[in-house]
Enzyme design. Structure first.
Site, PDB file in Angstrom:
ATOM      1  N   LYS A 106     -58.705 -10.609  -2.094  1.00 11.73           N
ATOM      2  CA  LYS A 106     -58.378  -9.798  -3.264  1.00 11.73           C
ATOM      3  C   LYS A 106     -56.877  -9.613  -3.429  1.00 11.73           C
ATOM      4  CE  LYS A 106     -62.672  -7.130  -3.526  1.00 11.73           C
ATOM      5  NZ  LYS A 106     -63.269  -5.779  -3.607  1.00 11.73           N
ATOM      6  N   ASP A 136     -54.747  -5.230   7.471  1.00 12.18           N
ATOM      7  CA  ASP A 136     -56.002  -4.638   7.939  1.00 12.18           C
ATOM      8  C   ASP A 136     -57.143  -5.636   7.951  1.00 12.18           C
ATOM      9  OD1 ASP A 136     -55.533  -2.130   8.867  1.00 12.18           O
ATOM     10  OD2 ASP A 136     -56.655  -1.080   7.320  1.00 12.18           O
ATOM     11  N   LYS A 267     -56.129   3.365   4.541  1.00 11.88           N
ATOM     12  CA  LYS A 267     -54.687   3.147   4.451  1.00 11.88           C
ATOM     13  C   LYS A 267     -53.914   4.138   5.323  1.00 11.88           C
ATOM     14  CE  LYS A 267     -50.876   2.840   1.117  1.00 11.88           C
ATOM     15  NZ  LYS A 267     -50.484   2.975  -0.312  1.00 11.88           N
ATOM     16  N   ASP A 449     -52.089  10.002   0.244  1.00  5.24           N
ATOM     17  CA  ASP A 449     -50.761  10.328  -0.283  1.00  5.24           C
ATOM     18  C   ASP A 449     -50.718  11.753  -0.836  1.00  5.24           C
ATOM     19  OD1 ASP A 449     -52.570   9.603  -2.227  1.00  5.24           O
ATOM     20  OD2 ASP A 449     -51.198   8.323  -3.344  1.00  5.24           O
TER      21      ASP A 449
END
Length: 736
Positions: A106, A136, A267, A449
């Site tokens: 992707k 990852d 993440k 985040d």
């Protein structure tokens, strides 16, 4: 002698006056609306029906969310930097660049390597710059791409520095029609070197693509089950490495260990591994975090960020500098609101005048020590309980400002073993990494985040929004409806996870942040709940209209003016914001449409997903947005046509509500002219008309278009059946 300031902050007084005046008038109108609704309960007339009460509740929830949103507009500011006033290069601090990729299918390695190369080519002392890539997926193709990128960088970086190249992402540079050379025009030497570098870039692309063909068919590593791999990318004899390190940034490939039996925290987990691994290698005091498709468009961004981080007046409390997310693939109509104009043009400059913007996933320069929490602890055993059992990493914690890039890394087997230990899947067990709002990028929400930035602000830290005229970073935005709404579902699920936790901004933040800053986070916390009033206002007034039940005041009533003012004032304020930022009226329609679509899909599914995770009925999941777009998809986007090649679950709610409003509008108009009830039903008829006007491209995709991007016929038929069910249900319950 007082040194010149490194930056300037300017308050937008005229915008603040307009915003505050609008807020006061709109709030006054809302008070009048509530008075009207509440007075109906106390009147001698029969009690309002359940739909009436639900509409009132929806209006209240919309008003509460609107109120929190006003905090963003209270004190907007703009900032200017003066990088030329920075200290000499040898006095600048080190910067570690963190780039994250998760799936080479992707996120194509060639695109990722262009981002890596643009980061390596930043206008910053190369011996103070290090680039770390977190893979990852554990793909050997990505690792091979890194090696090829290093070889090409040996020619690309000197070329950029020698000729002052303005755009240092190779793909963009070679495809751009603009002259990105800052030297004399038509320089023969420049043109010759450009052709040589272009040839090397084509060879680089060929080798990466060829590796994809060879390795891609043989790839056996599972993205969820693989050992840790750490490699400092270099080549050639050891006696030459030191020379090249002086001219080129350090480049490090990191693939953390992943096992199906261990949670990896997506993440946030990858960033924390980079934080630890970089801590024992370069340990730079500042960190730039980038998504793998967000290349460095302006090589001076690092120096601009240092204008804030090195200012002694704000540096002690400053945690991060946030640059806006901007995108290179947005078409002129921006039919999916991909530029996120409301966030990065209106809200973030507004919250910048308070305690600072929300951490936004990519394009930010973070102070390393801000992620480490309380550094006053000196006891080694207690530090190990918090940070883990790596002696090397514990030693690095109190040496943040002693940058020492390693030389001849290949010979350091001990460092290699320590780095693999730090990236193992069991290292964080019984530590505080990502937990209890203590250290690192925080877990338990897929929007790490937002959560991390919120906790930093609760700790008294500040942030700055830097929005230079030339975009510092450019990425790829979603260019189809399915990706837009799936991405929105993930974001809103994460936001609502935090809202449902003990870190809810209204509870945890109110006593730790200023009121207006808390309101800003409160708006984001409540944003997923838009789905409740949107579903209500897109169905109940319409069903009531078809059954002869008025919801809004008569046109002849003075109270109708209150509702009209609220609607028109909101619309005009939105239009003023759009025109003031150089956008067109079409942008208003696009943003309204996307907001409605997200409310009935992404906000709905995101909220339900968060609730299910809260009760342990579902595990957290993360799917990276697909960065590979087919030609047909791109063609539809460039023509400004919505692409309805999306899942049935996503499309059905949208199409159902459109069909219901079409039936409602036709039935309402008939009732107005046949029964002469326009005075009582005009408000509801207009509501259906407005929904249909804003969503005309959906009607077009359902009834008029013949291309592959049209609404699939089975979805239309399914939505029609659901609409008939709602009409029957409404008739039975409202008449009862």
């Amino acid at each position: 002698m007082k040194s010149l300031p490194l930056h300037a902050c300017t308050s937008s007084i005229s915008s603040a006056i307009i915003n505050r005046s609008y807020s006061l008038l709109h709030f006054t109108a809302l008070v009048a609306l509530f008075y009207y609704r509440l007075s109906s309960f106390l009147s001698s007339k029969p009690k309002p029906s359940l739909p009436y009460l639900l509409v009132f509740a929806s209006e209240m929830l919309l008003s509460i969310i609107w109120l929190f949103d006003q905090a963003y507009t209270w004190r907007p500011v703009s900032r200017t930097t003066f990088p030329e006033r920075l200290p000499e290069d040898e006095e600048l601090p080190g910067i570690d660049v963190f780039i994250c990729t998760a799936d080479h299918k992707k996120e194509p390695p060639l695109e990722v390597m262009n981002t890596v190369l643009s980061a390596m080519a930043l206008d910053y002392p190369p011996d103070k710059l290090s680039v770390y890539l977190s893979d990852d997926g554990g793909s050997s193709l990505t690792l091979q791409g890194m090696r090829e990128a290093w070889l090409f960088a040996r020619s690309w970086l000197p070329f950029c520095r020698r000729f002052g190249i303005k755009i240092r992402c190779p793909k963009v540079y070679f495809s751009s029609l603009e002259d990105n050379y800052s030297g004399p025009l038509h320089s023969l030497e420049y043109e010759e070197e450009k052709e040589k570098i272009k040839g090397k870039y084509e060879l680089f692309k060929e080798r990466v693509n060829k590796a994809g063909e060879i390795i891609g068919s043989e790839e056996a590593t599972s993205s969820k089950d693989h050992p840790p791999v750490i490699e400092v990318i270099d080549d050639g004899p050891e006696n030459e490495a030191g020379i090249r390190q002086a001219k080129m940034p350090l480049l490090v490939y990191v693939s953390r260990e992943k096992r199906p039996s261990h949670s990896h925290h997506f993440k946030a987990g990858a960033l924390n591994v980079l934080l630890r691994v970089s801590g024992i290698i370069t340990n730079s005091p500042y960190i730039l975090v980038l998504d793998c498709d967000m290349y460095c468009n302006d090589p001076t961004s690092a120096r601009q960020a240092m204008c804030f981080h090195l200012d002694p007046a704000i540096s002690p409390s400053l945690a991060f500098i946030q640059f806006p997310q901007k995108f290179h693939n947005i078409n002129k109509n921006d039919i999916y609101d991909g530029q996120l104009r409301k966030i990065f043009v209106i809200r973030w400059p507004g919250i910048d005048g308070l305690q600072g913007p929300v951490l936004s996933g990519t394009g930010f320069y973070m102070k390393r020590e801000a992620l480490y929490g309380n550094l006053s602890e000196k006891d080694v055993m207690r530090l190990k309980q918090s940070f883990g059992h790596s002696n090397e990493f514990i030693m690095s914690i109190h040496k943040i400002y002693q940058y020492s890039s390693i030389k001849n890394t290949e010979s350091s087997s001990k460092l290699q073993q320590e780095a693999q230990f730090l990236s193992s899947c069991t290292y964080e067990k019984n530590t505080l990494w990502g937990e209890q709002a203590r250290m690192g990028f925080l877990y338990h929400s897929v929007v790490e985040d937002y959560f991390t930035g919120f906790i930093l602000h609760c700790k008294g830290k500040t942030s700055v929004f830097c929005n230079p005229s030339k975009p510092a970073f450019l990425g790829s935005s979603t260019t189809n409806l399915n990706d837009l709404l799936v991405q929105g579902t993930r974001w809103n699920s994460g936001l609502f996870e935090v809202t449902l936790s003990k870190f809810c901004p209204f509870i945890y933040g109110l006593s730790r942040m200023p009121l207006l800053q808390t309101m800003c986070y409160g708006y984001l916390a409540l944003q997923p709940l838009y789905f409740l009033p949107l579903w209500c206002l897109a169905t109940l007034p319409q069903l009531c209209l078809l059954n002869g039940i008025p919801i809004y005041p008569q046109v002849s009533s003075s109270w109708f003016m209150v509702f009209s003012f609220i609607f028109l004032a909101s619309l005009l304020k939105h239009l003023e914001e759009i025109l003031s930022t150089g956008a067109s009226i079409q942008t208003l329609l696009n943003e309204q449409r996307v907001w409605m679509m997200k409310s009935v899909t992404a906000y709905t599914f995101g909220s339900l997903d968060a609730i299910m995770k809260c009760f342990g009925m579902r595990e957290a999941s993360f799917l990276p947005t697909n960065k590979v777009a087919d030609d047909e998809q791109v063609a539809l986007y460039q023509m400004g046509k919505l692409n309805f090649q999306a899942s049935t679950m996503i499309l059905t709610p949208i199409i159902t509500l459109i069909i219901l409003n079409m039936v409602s509008f036709i039935g309402g108009v008939a009732r107005m002219f046949i029964a002469g009830s326009w005075n009582e039903t005009f408000g509801q008829v207009f509501l259906s008309l407005y929904i249909l006007m804003v969503n005309y491209p959906v009607i077009e995709g359902m009834l008029l278009r013949k291309d592959k991007g049209r609404v699939p016929t089975p979805v239309t038929l399914l939505s029609l059946v659901i609409t008939i069910f709602l009409l029957c249900l409404g008739h039975m319950t409202l008449r009862w």
